[in-house]
Design an enzyme around this catalytic site. Structure first.
Site, short mmCIF file in Angstrom:
data_model
loop_
_atom_site.label_atom_id
_atom_site.label_comp_id
_atom_site.label_asym_id
_atom_site.label_seq_id
_atom_site.Cartn_x
_atom_site.Cartn_y
_atom_site.Cartn_z
N ASP A 1 0.86 -1.19 0.00
CA ASP A 1 0.00 0.00 0.00
C ASP A 1 0.90 1.24 0.00
O ASP A 1 0.99 1.95 1.00
CB ASP A 1 -0.88 -0.05 1.26
CG ASP A 1 -1.84 1.13 1.35
OD1 ASP A 1 -1.98 1.89 0.37
OD2 ASP A 1 -2.47 1.28 2.42
N CYS B 1 -3.54 4.59 -4.20
CA CYS B 1 -4.35 5.82 -4.23
C CYS B 1 -4.03 6.64 -5.47
O CYS B 1 -4.40 7.81 -5.54
CB CYS B 1 -4.14 6.64 -2.96
SG CYS B 1 -2.43 7.09 -2.69
C1 LIG Z 1 -0.66 4.87 1.90
S1 LIG Z 1 0.16 4.68 3.43
C2 LIG Z 1 -0.44 3.09 3.90
C3 LIG Z 1 -0.28 2.70 5.34
C4 LIG Z 1 -1.12 1.53 5.83
N1 LIG Z 1 -1.15 0.44 4.88
C5 LIG Z 1 -2.53 1.96 6.18
O1 LIG Z 1 -3.45 1.73 5.39
O2 LIG Z 1 -2.71 2.58 7.26
C6 LIG Z 1 1.80 4.45 2.94
C7 LIG Z 1 2.79 4.23 4.05
O3 LIG Z 1 4.06 3.96 3.46
C8 LIG Z 1 5.08 4.56 4.24
N2 LIG Z 1 6.22 4.67 3.32
C9 LIG Z 1 6.51 5.66 2.44
N3 LIG Z 1 7.60 5.32 1.72
C10 LIG Z 1 8.00 4.11 2.15
C11 LIG Z 1 9.06 3.23 1.77
N4 LIG Z 1 9.90 3.56 0.82
N5 LIG Z 1 9.16 2.05 2.41
C12 LIG Z 1 8.28 1.70 3.40
N6 LIG Z 1 7.27 2.51 3.81
C13 LIG Z 1 7.13 3.69 3.19
C14 LIG Z 1 4.46 5.85 4.70
O4 LIG Z 1 5.11 6.32 5.87
C15 LIG Z 1 3.01 5.41 4.97
O5 LIG Z 1 2.86 4.98 6.30
#
Ligand SMILES: C[S@@+](CC[C@H](N)C(=O)[O-])C[C@H]1O[C@@H](n2cnc3c(N)ncnc32)[C@H](O)[C@@H]1O
Length: 472
Positions: free
Chosen positions: A402, A429
């Site tokens: 996600d 998204c």
């Molecule tokens: C769209 S959110 C989804 C979070 C979770 N699945 C939810 O629905 O609550 C994307 C998440 O990815 C994290 N994120 C951004 N870049 C990332 C990366 N390169 N590796 C791991 N996590 C990352 C962000 O901090 C965020 O918490």
């Protein structure tokens, strides 16, 4: 409104990004605040004689679509804003379209984007969601009012003249707000639109679970003048005293670290943020659709990630649950896991004899997941980037990913493919980055076998997709 920058246009289809495509003397014009098929008068907001394409905003409708309605948010309504010589604020660029038609347009934009960027025809998918004309149903979520308002549990504002403010699309101008009706009711009831935030740079509002008490994160440069800081804090506390809906205030003071040696690039000065609790609680509790042990909620800092539509957590979890083949004792990997929304679901499916790996890059958000799953058998929480773990993933029954709007890095998609899971469930998204990543998966033998589109962002052009990939 007249003048050389005003065009009369008959607009064509809606495209990704919330604008309709029109042509003027051979040049493409991206027209905001229109409905496909309408004839409008539009003012050019972006474009030189030499530009390949222009951008324009509708300020008058000569031949209206049957799907047009009066925008429920006055300050975001282009027609009323231009009438008062103002720009409409961004954030509700589909508000002038009836809600059923908004979803129809999102479905068409998704289908076209998948075809254009991914070369993937989703109209041939064998699912209940495809109608007779190849149109995909975009699911309406509970939790908004009849006009698609009052669903946002999180919002960020700039500050103009001390008031909460937002920018028009593609503009830096800050327009003071009288309200923000996309926000849940408690945000409107709190009175924060009449507070004086002078001295702050921005304010984030969080309504955990869509309810009050609210938490405000008030962001400012760390002032050298301590007298000002005392006045600022007292002023905020004073406003909060008369707003029972506001339970907590966190000050986020940015501090630019002086660099030793020669300073060449001032924009590269490292900035740290000092979070100070001014009032109430430092953490917020968000309800979990699938409990973890006896816990029905996760405690996370308000600056950590959580879904912004109040019904999003349960809608996303039930969609993923419907698609996944994840038996008791099975294994799952949750990439871009946030505070563990899907990790909690996966752990409830696999039970104590199964395995779940939860990977999240942000320390604050991952700490919340770590705290939630401490002592839960089979769950491992790792604070790391998805890129750094992608090359060493074990195989599993399901990988859920996600990512943020930019989508997943190529290495992440390649790493998931090499780990050879039974299923990949990709929650997205952004249709453009999703189409790009889906193409990468198709190129190595995966296909979409189920797809759901969810209207997680009513009155905006944004949408959420959940896609199940299987190997051919
Ligand atoms: C769209 S959110 C989804 C979070 C979770 N699945 C939810 O629905 O609550 C994307 C998440 O990815 C994290 N994120 C951004 N870049 C990332 C990366 N390169 N590796 C791991 N996590 C990352 C962000 O901090 C965020 O918490």
């Amino acid at each position: 409104m007249t003048g050389p920058h005003v065009l009369t246009l008959t607009v064509g289809p809606m495209s990704h990004g919330g604008h309709c495509v029109a042509r003027h003397e051979g040049r493409v014009v991206f027209v905001r605040h229109a409905v496909p098929g309408e004839t409008v008068r539009a003012v050019v907001t972006d474009g030189e004689n030499s530009s390949r394409f222009w951008r324009a905003d509708v300020f008058d409708v000569l031949d209206a679509s049957d799907h047009r309605r009066r925008h429920p948010w006055k300050q975001a309504d282009a027609l009323r804003a231009y009438d008062h010589d103002q720009l409409p604020v961004g954030g509700a660029d589909y508000g002038h379209i009836t809600d059923v038609h908004q979803r129809r347009l999102k479905s068409q934009v998704f289908r076209d984007t998948m075809q254009r960027i991914g070369g993937i025809d989703i109209s041939t998918l064998d699912t209940d969601h495809v109608g007779p004309e190849g149109d995909f149903t975009v699911e309406h979520l509970p939790g908004a009012d009849a006009a698609g308002m009052h669903w946002r549990t999180r919002a960020s504002f700039g500050i103009s003249g001390g008031s909460l403010a937002m920018k028009p699309s593609r503009s830096h101008e800050l327009i003071p707000l009288r309200s923000m009706p996309l926000g849940v009711e408690s945000i409107g009831a709190s009175g924060i639109f009449s507070w004086n935030f002078a001295g702050a740079q921005s304010v984030d509002v969080v309504a955990p679970g869509g309810e009050d008490p609210l938490t405000l994160i008030v962001r400012a440069e760390n002032p050298r003048d301590t007298k000002f800081l005392v006045e600022f804090e007292d002023r905020l506390k004073g406003f909060a005293a008369s707003s029972p809906e506001v339970g907590s205030i966190v000050l986020a003071l940015a501090q630019t670290q002086p660099r030793k040696g020669r300073r060449r690039y001032s924009q590269m000065q490292p900035t740290t943020v000092d979070y100070r609790l001014l009032l109430g609680n430092r953490m917020v509790n968000e309800p979990l659709p699938t409990p973890v042990g006896d816990r029905n909620s996760v405690s996370l800092p308000p600056e950590g990630f959580w879904q912004i539509h109040r019904s999003a957590p349960s809608a996303l979890v039930s969609t993923v649950d419907r698609m996944a083949e994840l038996p008791p004792g099975g294994s799952a990997i949750d990439l871009y896991a946030g505070a563990g929304l899907f990790t909690a679901w996966a752990s409830s499916r696999v039970g104590p004899s199964g395995r779940v790996l939860s990977v999240e890059a942000s320390a604050a958000t991952s700490d919340a997941a770590w705290e939630l799953f401490t002592g839960v058998a089979g769950v491992e929480v790792v604070q790391a980037s998805a890129e750094s773990v992608a090359t060493r993933l074990d195989t599993s029954d399901v990988v859920v990913l996600d990512p943020p709007r930019a989508g997943a890095d190529k290495r992440v998609i390649a790493g998931i493919d090499s780990a050879d899971p039974g299923q990949i469930i990709y929650v997205s998204c952004d249709p453009a980055s999703f189409a790009r990543d889906a193409k990468q998966l198709y190129d190595v033998g995966w296909v979409i076998s189920d797809l759901a589109l969810l209207d997680l962002y009513p009155n905006t052009h944004h949408m959420e997709s959940v896609a199940l990939f299987k190997r051919t």
